[in-house]
Structures are given as structure tokens and as C-alpha cells.
Write an enzyme that holds these catalytic residues in place. Structure first.
Site, PDB file in Angstrom:
ATOM      1  N   VAL A  33      39.161  47.134  36.307  1.00 47.67           N
ATOM      2  CA  VAL A  33      39.145  48.352  37.127  1.00 47.67           C
ATOM      3  C   VAL A  33      39.342  47.835  38.550  1.00 47.67           C
ATOM      4  O   VAL A  33      38.413  47.334  39.171  1.00 47.67           O
ATOM      5  CB  VAL A  33      37.828  49.137  36.989  1.00 47.67           C
ATOM      6  CG1 VAL A  33      37.756  50.248  38.018  1.00 47.67           C
ATOM      7  CG2 VAL A  33      37.693  49.702  35.582  1.00 47.67           C
ATOM      8  N   PRO A  34      40.598  47.891  39.047  1.00 47.24           N
ATOM      9  CA  PRO A  34      40.960  47.092  40.232  1.00 47.24           C
ATOM     10  C   PRO A  34      40.447  47.687  41.534  1.00 47.24           C
ATOM     11  O   PRO A  34      41.229  48.184  42.360  1.00 47.24           O
ATOM     12  CB  PRO A  34      42.491  47.086  40.177  1.00 47.24           C
ATOM     13  CG  PRO A  34      42.848  48.369  39.489  1.00 47.24           C
ATOM     14  CD  PRO A  34      41.732  48.670  38.522  1.00 47.24           C
ATOM     15  N   CYS A  35      39.143  47.611  41.752  1.00 47.34           N
ATOM     16  CA  CYS A  35      38.561  48.153  42.979  1.00 47.34           C
ATOM     17  C   CYS A  35      38.995  47.335  44.186  1.00 47.34           C
ATOM     18  O   CYS A  35      38.843  47.785  45.315  1.00 47.34           O
ATOM     19  CB  CYS A  35      37.044  48.214  42.868  1.00 47.34           C
ATOM     20  SG  CYS A  35      36.277  46.635  42.531  1.00 47.34           S
ATOM     21  N   HIS A  36      39.559  46.147  43.915  1.00 49.51           N
ATOM     22  CA  HIS A  36      40.055  45.369  45.057  1.00 49.51           C
ATOM     23  C   HIS A  36      41.266  46.052  45.701  1.00 49.51           C
ATOM     24  O   HIS A  36      41.646  45.715  46.809  1.00 49.51           O
ATOM     25  CB  HIS A  36      40.412  43.939  44.624  1.00 49.51           C
ATOM     26  CG  HIS A  36      41.484  43.858  43.572  1.00 49.51           C
ATOM     27  ND1 HIS A  36      41.208  43.970  42.221  1.00 49.51           N
ATOM     28  CD2 HIS A  36      42.834  43.699  43.666  1.00 49.51           C
ATOM     29  CE1 HIS A  36      42.334  43.855  41.531  1.00 49.51           C
ATOM     30  NE2 HIS A  36      43.341  43.700  42.382  1.00 49.51           N
ATOM     31  N   ARG A  37      41.852  47.025  45.010  1.00 48.57           N
ATOM     32  CA  ARG A  37      43.007  47.739  45.572  1.00 48.57           C
ATOM     33  C   ARG A  37      42.573  48.915  46.445  1.00 48.57           C
ATOM     34  O   ARG A  37      43.409  49.719  46.864  1.00 48.57           O
ATOM     35  CB  ARG A  37      43.917  48.237  44.434  1.00 48.57           C
ATOM     36  CG  ARG A  37      44.548  47.079  43.645  1.00 48.57           C
ATOM     37  CD  ARG A  37      45.358  47.522  42.454  1.00 48.57           C
ATOM     38  NE  ARG A  37      45.653  46.362  41.586  1.00 48.57           N
ATOM     39  CZ  ARG A  37      45.885  46.449  40.286  1.00 48.57           C
ATOM     40  NH1 ARG A  37      45.887  47.632  39.679  1.00 48.57           N
ATOM     41  NH2 ARG A  37      46.126  45.358  39.580  1.00 48.57           N
TER      42      ARG A  37
END
Lengths: 322, 174
Positions: free
Chosen positions: A219-223
């Protein structure tokens, strides 16, 4: 014992073993030879035989109040309960440090950065949620391989079945779902995401929900970044990891006043829900607030997300110059 | 996570492990707790067990560890528990022989109860559950020789506690 006390003492372990049916045939012969000539030891052997018979009686006597059946029923119930709560988990080594991957029957439950590779029991995330951990990596090894490929830049999609059981609320679940849909190489702001899920005033709550993302990377919360483009936060205090993951996806990151932020001018842009993407200088795009935009690290990333090049700024013909 | 054969393991060994713990702890409530805990632990670790592992010896090892730990903490607590003894049962003997036998048996059980943990476990594993010494060694994390020595020491203690008391002769109950 008789006059030959030394030999009596030496033979005693064998004598006890022979009397209690525990001696090898050679030991039995040795003991037999000894007791044939040693009356006290013969008596001893008889006593041990008697004791062994008493012990045999203990063995044959059923235990009083044997509750094995009741207990087994209870145990089966507890195990069924345990299975419902249990996940399998293993800690793997990765370029980002030890990573725990946990999964249930429904899907991947947790990805966790750990300080050391001591084992899944060290997971604070799973413990905090009272999750029963079964140390096993057979169900997650394939995912681990995919993470390695992703971190090596050889994979852009992690299409895993996800189990959001660690989400603390429906709201967080919704935020995680929306974040999971962000394509590779894209960046949006927390405020953008808040609007995407129909909660335009919930920017801080969205940031909090992602701060406690139980499934980083997949879940790419880094984006997701702050409204100013600042990286803001990641997995507690792991901002360097966030920058590493963004850089991996080609997102330009610069540093000002010791704070990392994305370089908006060097990224392709989609405004609102347009079906096209543009260069950042197209029309009045550069004046729009970040919450209205989705940024892409490269044209291919925008096109992989299903967007067409803008027909006025023609990013396909006039790409951003490096 | 697929079908787990752990139920089969439980079906095969639960009663035996429970009875083992009853016989080494001499306390029914404690044995119940420890037997349940043995299988909950085994369940968690079962998947990591090599396919060729001796499951029975492994379960006895978990149970023995739990028993020894509980003994250590019991020493600290000195909690009072009900002591449950198995009821002596004799048949086919004259009343005098039976009385002698029962008296001796009560003494033997009392000695077993006082044995140090490793000797007690080794003795019960060997003489009641008839485990081979290799498996006892595995359960106690000791050598085969040590396992044998534990059983030998247990017999010696029983022998000395019976002292010169008259025992039913070998022929009576043979």
C-alpha cells in the site's frame, strides 16, 4: 555387598537395568554371572524386580479422574479460535533492512520494517493487535521475491491479495484502499487523497491513517506527500526510506532546510480527473494547488496509468528536459 | 493456510501427553493447564517442524520443558494444590500381600513425587510411557547416557526409601 565391593558397585547400574527389563543381552549375562556368585547382589536384584512390579502396577492403573476427552474438546475449540486470529509470518532480509511479511487466508496482513531480524515474534505491530503469529514463510516467500524485484527496479506492480484486518477503522481501510490504487511513479498529496475518498476536510486524519499503514510498500503510502510537496513522514521516523522508495520510482526529490520534498517542476502532471497528462508548464497548471494534481515521475508512468498525452502541450513531443 | 494435519497429531497424542503430565506433576489442575499449553505451543511451532521429526518425542519435550518451568516457579510460589494420587488397585492376591503391595506402592509414588524434575521426567517417560532412551534424551535435551543415569538414580532412591521393608516377593504378583 560382598567382599568384592568394587565389582558390586560397578555392576549396580547394569543390575538395576537387568532387574527392570532395561539392560542389553550382554549386560544381562554379565549381571547373571555376578549374582550367581554374590548372594547380597542377588537379593538386591530381587528387590529391584519387586520395585519394577510396583512401577508396572502404577503404569497399568488408569489415572483417577482422567479428563483427557473433555480437555481435547476444549483444546479443539481453542485451536479453532487461534486459527481465526493467526497469521503466518516471517522476517526476511532486504535492501531496506529486515522486513516482516505476514499473511492470513484472505491475503497479506502486514509488512513491517524491523530493527533486527530476530524473528516474527519481534513484531510490535502484530503483538499490538493481539495477532497470533505462526512463524512460517512458505506462504509469503513469493511476495518477498516480488519485493526484492520491486526494490531492484525490476517490478512496478505488487498485485497481492490484501487483508486489511489491522486497519483500526473503516476510515483507515478506505484510505488504505485509495492509496493502494496509486500507480507506480505517481505522487499525490494527503489533501488530494482526502478528496478522493470524499472527505475533503480530513487531510490530517488521512496522514494519520497512513502513518499507521500496516502494509507499507504494497500500500504505497510513500507516494503521498504534504501539500507543499514535503515528504512529511513515513513509518514513524523512516523518512530516508520514503525518499529511497520515491527515488526508485524515478520521483525527483530535493532537499531544502534539511527537509526532503518532491520537485514538482520536474514531473508530469494530471489535473483533477483529466484523461490527459501534461508537462508542468502547460496552461495554468503551475498555479494549481497540489491537492488538485497527480504527479508522475515519467511519461511511461502516466501512460501506464491509462492517460493520454495532452493535445496542447504535447508531452510526447516535448518532454520535460532533464 | 491450507489443511493442517495438526488435528491428527492431537488425536494421536493428546491423551498420552495429558497423562504424562498428570503423572509427573501429581496435580490434576496443573497437568490440565500444562497439557493444553503444550498443544497450543506445538500448534504455533508445528509448521516449522522438519517433516521427518519424531512428533511424539517433540511433544514430550515441550511438555517436559513446561513441567520443569512450572516446577521452578512453583518452588518460588510454594502454592498449595490438591495432590491427586492414582488409586492403588490390586487383584488376585491374598489380603496380606495386597496390603504390603499397596503400602509399598504409596511409598514408591511418594518418592517419585519428590524426585528432581529431570529424574522424575526420565523415570515416568521410561517406565510408564515406555519411550526409548533416545527419545527421552531428546525430550530432556541430554545424552542417552544421562537419560539412563536419571532412571537409575530414580530406582536407587526408590530402593533406599523402601529400605529393608518387606516387599511382596517376585513370585506373588508375577
Amino acid at each position: 555387598m560382598s567382599a568384592n565391593m568394587t565389582s558390586c558397585r560397578a555392576i549396580q547400574p547394569d543390575l538395576v537395568a537387568a532387574a527392570t527389563g532395561d539392560a542389553s543381552p550382554t549386560a544381562v549375562t554379565r549381571v547373571q554371572q555376578h549374582v550367581d556368585t554374590c548372594a547380597p547382589c542377588r537379593q538386591e536384584m530381587d528387590r529391584y524386580r519387586s520395585i519394577d512390579r510396583i512401577v508396572g502396577d502404577i503404569r497399568r492403573t488408569p489415572i483417577a479422574g482422567d479428563r483427557a476427552d473433555v480437555l481435547r474438546g476444549d483444546l479443539e475449540w481453542r485451536l479453532a479460535e487461534l486459527r481465526r486470529r493467526a497469521v503466518t509470518a516471517r522476517v526476511w532480509s532486504s535492501p531496506l533492512g529486515p522486513i516482516l511479511i505476514a499473511r492470513s487466508d484472505e491475503g497479506v496482513v502486514a509488512v513491517e520494517y524491523l530493527e533486527s531480524a530476530r524473528g516474527a515474534a519481534a513484531s510490535r505491530l502484530l503483538r499490538r493487535h493481539g495477532i497470533e503469529i505462526i512463524e512460517d514463510g512458505t506462504d509469503t516467500e513469493a511476495f518477498y521475491q516480488q519485493i526484492l524485484e520491486y526494490l531492484a527496479g525490476n517490478r512496478t506492480r505488487l498485485a497481492w491479495p490484501l487483508d486489511f484486518r489491522l486497519a483500526g477503522s473503516d476510515f483507515q481501510r478506505e484510505v488504505l484502499r485509495a492509496t493502494a490504487a496509486l500507480p507506480y511513479g505517481a505522487v499525490v498529496s494527503y489533501a488530494h487523497l482526502a478528496r478522493e475518498i470524499g472527505r475533503p476536510t480530513a487531510t490530517r486524519a488521512v496522514a494519520q491513517a497512513l502513518r499507521h499503514n500496516p502494509l507499507p510498500i504494497v500500500v504505497p503510502c510513500h507516494r503521498v506527500v504534504g501539500s507543499s510537496g514535503a515528504l512529511t513522514g513515513y513509518a514513524g521516523n523512516k523518512l530516508a526510506l520514503k525518499e529511497q522508495l520515491l527515488t526508485l520510482e524515478g520521483v525527483p526529490v530535493a532537499h531544502a532546510r534539511r527537509e526532503g520534498h518532491i520537485v514538482r517542476d520536474a514531473m508530469y502532471v494530471r489535473a483533477d480527473h483529466d484523461t490527459e497528462y501534461c508537462v508542468p508548464t502547460c496552461g495554468s497548471l503551475s498555479t494549481l494547488p497540489l491537492w488538485r494534481l497527480t504527479l508522475f515521475s515519467a511519461r511511461e508512468r502516466a501512460e501506464a496509468a491509462g492517460l493520454a498525452p495532452c493535445t496542447s502541450c504535447r508531452p510526447d513531443l516535448h518532454p520535460i528536459s532533464a | 493456510m491450507g489443511q493442517d494435519p495438526f488435528e491428527a497429531v492431537m488425536a494421536a497424542h493428546h491423551a498420552e501427553i495429558y497423562r504424562y503430565l498428570r503423572r509427573v506433576t501429581f496435580r490434576s489442575a496443573e497437568a490440565e493447564d500444562l497439557s493444553q499449553e503444550t498443544f497450543l505451543r506445538a500448534f504455533r511451532a508445528y509448521r516449522a517442524l522438519p517433516p521427518d521429526a519424531n512428533v511424539r518425542a517433540w511433544l514430550f519435550a515441550i511438555a517436559t520443558n513446561l513441567f520443569r518451568n512450572s516446577l521452578r516457579s512453583a518452588k518460588r510460589r510454594r502454592a498449595a494444590h490438591d495432590v491427586v494420587r492414582t488409586a492403588p488397585r490390586r487383584d488376585g492376591e491374598g489380603p496380606e500381600g495386597a496390603a504390603l503391595f499397596n503400602e509399598a506402592r504409596v511409598t514408591v509414588e511418594a518418592v517419585i513425587e519428590q524426585l528432581p524434575a529431570k529424574q522424575r521426567a526420565a523415570f515416568v517417560l521410561r517406565k510408564v510411557h515406555e519411550l526409548p532412551y533416545e527419545e527421552i534424551a531428546e525430550s530432556l535435551a541430554c545424552s542417552v547416557d544421562s537419560a539412563r543415569a536419571h532412571v537409575f538414580q530414580a530406582f536407587r532412591k526408590i530402593r533406599s526409601s523402601l529400605d529393608d521393608r518387606q516387599l511382596p516377593s517376585a513370585e506373588v504378583s508375577a
